[in-house]
Design a protein around this motif. Structure first.
Motif, short mmCIF file in Angstrom:
data_model
loop_
_atom_site.label_atom_id
_atom_site.label_comp_id
_atom_site.label_asym_id
_atom_site.label_seq_id
_atom_site.Cartn_x
_atom_site.Cartn_y
_atom_site.Cartn_z
N GLY A 168 5.98 -1.88 -13.99
CA GLY A 168 4.73 -2.49 -13.58
C GLY A 168 4.06 -3.25 -14.70
N ALA A 169 3.16 -4.17 -14.30
CA ALA A 169 2.48 -5.02 -15.27
C ALA A 169 1.02 -4.63 -15.44
N GLY A 170 0.62 -3.49 -14.88
CA GLY A 170 -0.78 -3.08 -14.95
C GLY A 170 -1.15 -2.45 -16.27
N GLY A 171 -2.43 -2.60 -16.64
CA GLY A 171 -2.94 -1.99 -17.84
C GLY A 171 -3.34 -0.55 -17.61
N PRO A 172 -4.04 0.07 -18.57
CA PRO A 172 -4.39 1.49 -18.47
C PRO A 172 -5.23 1.86 -17.26
N GLU A 173 -6.00 0.89 -16.74
CA GLU A 173 -6.87 1.18 -15.59
C GLU A 173 -6.21 0.85 -14.26
N ALA A 174 -5.02 0.32 -14.27
CA ALA A 174 -4.33 -0.06 -13.02
C ALA A 174 -3.95 1.19 -12.24
N PRO A 175 -3.89 1.10 -10.91
CA PRO A 175 -3.51 2.28 -10.11
C PRO A 175 -2.10 2.75 -10.46
N LEU A 176 -1.93 4.06 -10.41
CA LEU A 176 -0.69 4.69 -10.86
C LEU A 176 0.13 5.18 -9.68
N MET A 177 1.42 4.92 -9.73
CA MET A 177 2.39 5.47 -8.78
C MET A 177 3.34 6.36 -9.55
N ARG A 178 3.44 7.62 -9.15
CA ARG A 178 4.35 8.56 -9.81
C ARG A 178 5.56 8.78 -8.89
N ILE A 179 6.74 8.41 -9.34
CA ILE A 179 7.96 8.67 -8.58
C ILE A 179 8.54 9.99 -9.09
N GLU A 180 8.27 11.04 -8.32
CA GLU A 180 8.63 12.39 -8.74
C GLU A 180 10.12 12.66 -8.58
N ARG A 181 10.72 12.14 -7.51
CA ARG A 181 12.14 12.36 -7.24
C ARG A 181 12.81 11.00 -7.04
N PRO A 182 13.15 10.31 -8.13
CA PRO A 182 13.66 8.94 -8.00
C PRO A 182 14.95 8.86 -7.18
N GLY A 183 15.80 9.88 -7.25
CA GLY A 183 17.02 9.84 -6.47
C GLY A 183 16.74 9.75 -4.98
N ASP A 184 15.93 10.68 -4.50
CA ASP A 184 15.57 10.68 -3.07
C ASP A 184 14.79 9.42 -2.71
N PHE A 185 13.87 9.01 -3.60
CA PHE A 185 13.04 7.84 -3.32
C PHE A 185 13.92 6.60 -3.09
N PHE A 186 14.84 6.33 -3.97
CA PHE A 186 15.66 5.12 -3.84
C PHE A 186 16.68 5.23 -2.72
N HIS A 187 17.14 6.43 -2.43
CA HIS A 187 18.03 6.59 -1.28
C HIS A 187 17.28 6.30 0.03
N ARG A 188 16.05 6.78 0.14
CA ARG A 188 15.25 6.47 1.34
C ARG A 188 14.96 4.98 1.42
N LEU A 189 14.61 4.40 0.29
CA LEU A 189 14.28 2.98 0.26
C LEU A 189 15.52 2.15 0.63
N GLY A 190 16.66 2.57 0.17
CA GLY A 190 17.88 1.84 0.47
C GLY A 190 18.30 1.96 1.92
#
Length: 427
Positions: free
Chosen positions: A69-91
């Motif tokens: 991401g290109a956001g600074g310290p105040e930009a909203p945060l997204m935490r991807i806790e389980r990247p494996g599952d996340f990208f499999h669902r996205l795919g």
């Protein structure tokens, strides 16, 4: 619309209703399916996601240390806790998988609406243009069972509105009005909703003696408001639970002699009316039935009559690109739904009616604020909602749905309009 927490009690589904739905798509409270396994799709989704967020003003923290991401310290945060599952669902299915990953806890955000607003603002360009031409082969399409035929519309409405009256009462104001209001920060929600109802009645010229039809009863707030002006009201809905509570509220207001609440499809209505009002019902009609919807308004209005429609809208080019797509909202919240564009309304009035568009009013930012209030009220009543027995996933489904919708309005991708229509009086 809302009640106190003490006033909420277990409602669930009627047994027959639950059986009717059991074979269909997942109910809002059901557990999320496990993450699919598709390494090639997951790898492709990972590359596309990283490409999409590299210029977005957000922060993405991936478990394991990767930062995007290109956001600074105040930009909203997204935490991807389980990247494996996340990208499999996205795919497996980007549109549905992103939301399902949130429901499953694969990712989280301390400021969900703001994060989704940043994504929504760049929605048309998140996928590279060369890949957008593949949409027709990649996107899931809406199932034929969710087409808004007279029987399909009943099933679709049942899955959304017959969830539980008590659930909707948990986040709506005392008027039980489930549509956007021209609300500003600091305004009273109930007062803004009543102002909206009055605005719609004014557009349709409703006054003492008016014979008014409402398409889409909700829980009776507009019908009660019109009857108090002296109108005689027929209002139709496909939701059994909405009708039951609307009848109770009309009776409690002492207006049951002038308000008739019917369980009926709008296409089955007969008679002639001086005014027709429909608030955010067109979104449940479906694109192939929009001509029929507008022709029905025209058929039911007397010459010289007036109609008012409140509609959530999306850009016309996005409508054309996505009208057949099957999305997370279809699967988990609102089957068969589709937002029109302003051009769709204008064109249907011109081609399928003898009416003219006399006035148009928009208040998209007010809807964003309405959704924010609903989301906050729902969070405040989390424990009471849990006691309704509608499933442990339901609060997270609606948290995401309300934040996702709020983001659409905050980014300007979505808007809401009140349309005033006049039917020419024959000489």
């Amino acid at each position: 619309m809302s009640t106190t927490d003490a006033g909420l009690h277990h409602a669930g589904f009627h047994e027959a209703s639950a059986n009717a739905i059991a074979a269909g798509p997942p109910l809002p409270g059901q557990d999320v399916p496990g993450a699919p396994h598709s390494p090639l799709r997951a790898a492709a989704a990972g590359r596309l996601f990283r490409h999409a967020v590299r210029r977005l003003p957000v922060r993405v923290a991936v478990a394991g240390g990767e930062r995007l991401g290109a956001g600074g310290p105040e930009a909203p945060l997204m935490r991807i806790e389980r990247p494996g599952d996340f990208f499999h669902r996205l795919g497996a299915d980007g549109k549905i998988g992103f939301g399902e990953a949130y429901l499953a806890g694969d990712w989280s955000s301390p400021d969900l609406a703001e994060l989704l607003t940043r994504f929504a603002a760049q929605l048309p360009s998140l996928v590279p243009a060369p890949l957008q031409v593949l949409r027709r082969w990649v996107d899931a399409t809406q199932p034929g069972s969710e087409r808004n035929t007279t029987s399909g519309a009943r099933r679709n409405i049942h899955r959304h509105y017959d969830l539980s009256n008590e659930f909707f009462a948990a986040f709506l104001d005392e008027t039980m009005t489930y549509s956007g209001a021209p609300l500003r920060p600091g305004d009273d929600l109930e007062a803004a909703q009543l102002s909206k109802l009055d605005s719609m009645l004014d557009l349709a010229g409703v006054r003492s003696g008016t014979r008014m039809l409402e398409i889409g009863t909700g829980w009776g707030s507009l019908a009660i408001r019109a009857a108090r002006r002296g109108a005689s009201v027929t209002t139709v809905t496909l939701s059994e639970q909405q009708r039951r509570l609307a009848v109770e509220r009309v009776r409690a207001a002492g207006l049951d002699d002038v308000v008739d609440v019917q369980l009926r499809d709008y296409r089955e209505v007969e008679g002639r009316y001086d005014a027709v009002v429909s608030i955010e019902m067109i979104e449940a009609v479906g694109w192939e039935y929009w001509p029929s919807y507008f022709a029905t308004l025209d058929r039911l209005l007397v010459d010289g009559g007036r109609a008012s429609i409140q509609a959530i809208t999306m850009p016309h080019d996005r409508l054309l690109a996505t009208r057949d797509s099957y999305t997370w909202i279809h699967k988990y919240v609102f089957p068969g739904g589709l937002l029109p564009s302003v051009r769709v309304v204008e064109r249907n009035v011109e081609v399928n009616t003898g009416m003219a568009l006399a006035e148009r009013r928009g208040f998209g930012p007010g809807y964003a604020e309405t959704l924010r209030r609903w989301r906050e009220r729902l969070a405040e009543r989390h424990s009471a909602v849990a006691e309704l027995g509608l499933g442990r996933t339901l609060p997270r489904v609606w948290e995401f749905y309300l934040a996702y919708s709020e983001a659409g309005f905050r980014s300007g991708y979505l808007d809401v309009w009140q349309f005033g229509l006049h039917k020419t009086a024959r000489r």
